[in-house]
Design an enzyme around this catalytic site. Structure first.
Site, PDB file in Angstrom:
ATOM      1  CG  ASP A 213       5.123  -4.857  -7.406  1.00 18.99           C
ATOM      2  OD1 ASP A 213       4.667  -4.107  -8.303  1.00 18.99           O
ATOM      3  OD2 ASP A 213       5.778  -4.419  -6.456  1.00 18.99           O
ATOM      4  CD  GLU A 217       6.236   1.365  -7.596  1.00 20.84           C
ATOM      5  OE1 GLU A 217       6.023   2.539  -7.288  1.00 20.84           O
ATOM      6  OE2 GLU A 217       7.048   0.639  -6.989  1.00 20.84           O
ATOM      7  CD  GLU A 441      -0.305   5.517  -0.415  1.00 19.69           C
ATOM      8  OE1 GLU A 441       0.355   6.491  -0.851  1.00 19.69           O
ATOM      9  OE2 GLU A 441      -0.931   4.732  -1.155  1.00 19.69           O
TER      10      GLU A 441
HETATM   11  C1  NOJ Z   1       0.375   4.454  -8.348  1.00 23.58           C
HETATM   12  C2  NOJ Z   1       0.593   3.165  -7.637  1.00 23.58           C
HETATM   13  O1  NOJ Z   1      -0.550   2.812  -6.982  1.00 23.58           O
HETATM   14  C3  NOJ Z   1       1.753   3.282  -6.700  1.00 23.58           C
HETATM   15  O2  NOJ Z   1       1.944   2.077  -6.016  1.00 23.58           O
HETATM   16  C4  NOJ Z   1       2.951   3.623  -7.489  1.00 23.58           C
HETATM   17  O3  NOJ Z   1       4.071   3.747  -6.667  1.00 23.58           O
HETATM   18  C5  NOJ Z   1       2.713   4.901  -8.273  1.00 23.58           C
HETATM   19  N1  NOJ Z   1       1.521   4.787  -9.078  1.00 23.58           N
HETATM   20  C6  NOJ Z   1       3.911   5.247  -9.128  1.00 23.58           C
HETATM   21  O4  NOJ Z   1       4.126   4.233 -10.077  1.00 23.58           O
HETATM   22  C1  NOJ Z   2      -0.900   2.179  -4.088  1.00 23.66           C
HETATM   23  C2  NOJ Z   2      -0.382   0.920  -3.491  1.00 23.66           C
HETATM   24  O1  NOJ Z   2       0.936   0.742  -3.918  1.00 23.66           O
HETATM   25  C3  NOJ Z   2      -1.244  -0.247  -3.908  1.00 23.66           C
HETATM   26  O2  NOJ Z   2      -0.780  -1.408  -3.276  1.00 23.66           O
HETATM   27  C4  NOJ Z   2      -2.672  -0.014  -3.542  1.00 23.66           C
HETATM   28  O3  NOJ Z   2      -3.458  -1.059  -4.023  1.00 23.66           O
HETATM   29  C5  NOJ Z   2      -3.176   1.304  -4.128  1.00 23.66           C
HETATM   30  N1  NOJ Z   2      -2.284   2.370  -3.805  1.00 23.66           N
HETATM   31  C6  NOJ Z   2      -4.556   1.647  -3.607  1.00 23.66           C
HETATM   32  O4  NOJ Z   2      -4.523   1.795  -2.219  1.00 23.66           O
END
Ligand code: NOJ
Ligand code: NOJ
Length: 591
Positions: A213, A217, A441
């Protein structure tokens, strides 16, 4: 930032400022900061992205906790969609050279072999790359199948503008081949998990089954991804028609129908929300859904629930369930009344950085509401159904179902309440924006202070899109108007079914494709125009997996389509019977 403003104003006298003028001020001051913040993160000359290849977007300059100094296909496409909308909408006519750098950079990235595969075997859905454009080979949740769809949508928006502005040649020669790669990926692999799509190299076996997704995750079907794929194929088919690339049209339309059908299955009627993920063991309540609704907004589609338009009863009911899920879990939301705006995050079960509100998700709530207001005002009425009643009762406890023309007091009360509600979400974003206007973020659920990656490019893009929506700019029309779910495709999801793999060895010439049609709804009832496309990942074997009713006799044929000319296999029809359960593989040779 809003607090700072209010205290400044207090020094200058006892003027009472309405909440909307506070938001007006925030939008006016934050817009240039967000635009500059976004541009700073794009190579080669962005001030915070040194080392990034020309046209590549870094997610954030943060290199530790978290390390976001990579380029994500999703973030980049959403950022460039924002840039392309500003350019094609005439808001900023200077952006074209940057868009052309993005084109060149993505064309190169598509060809980079990576842990998800090569350009033809799944590599297009690799989620992120190093900022010099080389493959990132560490472990990751891959592939992520929203990437090719979002990128195609960004490019198609640019292509449509070019076609309308006498540069169709550039579209046909440069953009279309890039767009087609992404759309063919979506057509063939939008939600497949089965082995038939794998290539033989064992190194690639790990990732290709998966479909992570947008939060990287959950390995399952995901509403945002499905909605983005549907939009991309619809737009792709329309663009192909307009530039004479008609051989892809039938295949894109057929799969768009199947995807639209599948999209309906995410709706949870008893909960009144969209289950964002079909796996992962969570409630399924997720910002994924509001992000999908604003990404697939089509101002000509009214409040149609088939595509979950922002003002559709399903999307509004969903929005209330989503927002309410954060009322009690974030300290900064405590004491806020149950019908007022709050800070929202990715999903209530989130534990990333202990689970906090995000700027881009809180902004997405406001944007969905502004998009809704655009449509209600344009159509001069607003409809309340039993599905959306709870949403509207938040603002008017006496609300009832019905359609209310713009002359009614219900319309006036509800639209002005929704406007205030939307502005309140922006006020929350404003309240937790630090005084320099920079967006990280997340912001801390208790302290409200910025958290996680600083200067997140996607956060800046989300500010620009919500500000545009508040000003009444609606994004480009993409063909959502009047869409209906094809009955045949939907029937394939009812009753006991089996997964049937069709393999046919067929030698083809460049540009020629193989399709399947036959005697069942799920085989498109012998229709050559809506026949099911096969993929050539194991050429000369063409393959597709189709869900068919169990225990059923059926007949079928393969067809070849070249330049819109259909050639059927010779007689007689092929015939098979599906088993009671499980899967079934059919190996044929073209006749
Ligand atoms: C990095 C991902 O980009 C983020 O969306 C996620 O929650 C964490 N890893 C932990 O799995
Ligand atoms: C974590 C987010 O969950 C993901 O959607 C995003 O692509 C990356 N960070 C990079 O911003």
């Amino acid at each position: 930032m809003r607090l700072v403003l209010l205290s400044v104003l207090c020094h200058y006298g006892a003027v009472v400022f309405s909440q909307s003028s506070v938001v007006n001020f925030y939008v006016a001051t934050e817009s240039p900061i967000a635009k500059a913040g976004l541009l700073a993160n794009i190579g080669p000359s962005g001030s915070k992205s040194s080392g990034a290849k020309a046209g590549l977007v870094i997610a954030s300059p943060s290199t530790t906790n978290p390390d976001y100094l990579f380029t994500w296909t999703r973030d980049s496409a959403l950022v460039f969609k924002t840039i392309i909308d500003q350019f094609t909408g005439g808001q900023d006519t200077t952006l074209r050279p940057l868009i052309d750098l993005y084109v060149t950079a993505q064309a190169a990235l598509q060809q980079v072999s990576n842990p998800s595969g090569t350009v033809l075997t799944g590599g297009l859905a690799e989620p992120k790359f190093n900022i010099d454009g080389t493959a990132f080979t560490g472990p990751w949740g891959r592939p992520q199948r929203d990437g090719p769809a979002l990128r195609a949508t960004a490019f198609i928006t640019y292509a449509n503008w070019l076609v309308a502005n006498t540069n169709e040649t550039f579209v046909t020669t440069t953009l279309w081949p890039i767009i087609k790669l992404d759309l063919d990926y979506v057509m063939n692999l939008w939600n497949q998990t089965t082995q038939v799509f794998l290539i033989s190299t064992s190194a690639l076996l790990t990732g290709v089954y998966d479909r992570f997704d947008l939060w990287e995750e959950v390995d399952s079907s995901s509403f945002f991804t499905t909605a983005a794929q549907h939009r991309a194929l619809r737009q792709g088919s329309a663009l192909a028609t307009s530039i004479g690339q008609t051989s892809v049209v039938a295949g894109y339309n057929t799969q768009a129908g199947n995807i639209l059908c599948f999209l309906q299955s995410y709706w949870n009627p008893s909960g009144g929300f969209i289950t964002a993920n079909t796996g992962g063991g969570r409630s399924g309540i997720d910002a994924n859904t509001a992000l999908a609704s604003i990404h697939t907004f089509d101002p000509t589609a009214g409040c149609d629930a088939t595509t979950f338009q922002p003002c559709s009863d399903k999307a509004l009911s969903n929005l209330k369930v989503y927002v309410d899920s954060f009322r009690s879990i974030y300290g900064i939301n405590s004491g806020i009344s149950a019908n007022a705006a709050v800070a929202t995050g990715r999903y209530p079960e989130d534990v990333y950085f202990n689970g906090n509100p995000w700027y881009l998700t809180t902004a997405a709530v406001a944007e969905q509401l502004y998009d809704s207001l655009i449509v209600w005002k344009q159509q001069g009425s607003l409809t309340i159904t039993t599905t959306s009643l709870a949403f509207f009762k938040q603002f008017m406890p006496s609300a009832t179902t019905g359609t209310f023309a713009s002359s009614t007091s219900a319309f006036t009360t509800l639209t002005s309440s929704v406007q205030t509600f939307a502005d309140d979400f922006l006020s929350i974003v404003s309240k937790y924006t630090p005084s320099n206007g920079g967006f990280s973020e997340q912001f801390d659920k208790n302290a409200g202070t910025p958290l996680s990656a600083a200067d997140l490019t996607w956060s800046y893009a989300s500010a620009l899109t919500v500000f545009s929506a508040r000003q009444g700019f609606s994004s480009a029309v993409w063909g959502a108007k009047g869409l209906t779910v094809p009955s045949g495709a939907c029937q394939s999801f009812v009753g006991p079914t089996v997964q049937v793999t069709f393999n046919v060895v067929a030698t083809t010439q460049f540009g020629e494709n193989i399709f399947l049609t036959g005697s069942l709804d799920a085989l498109q009832n012998w229709s050559p125009t809506s026949a099911i496309p096969l993929n050539a990942n194991n050429y000369p074997t063409w393959s597709v997996v189709v869900t068919l009713p169990a225990n059923t006799d059926f007949q079928y044929k393969y067809i070849r389509v070249f330049n819109s000319v259909v050639t059927w296999e010779s007689d007689p029809n092929n015939e098979q019977t599906t088993p009671a359960s499980g899967s079934f593989v059919i190996d044929d040779t073209w006749r």
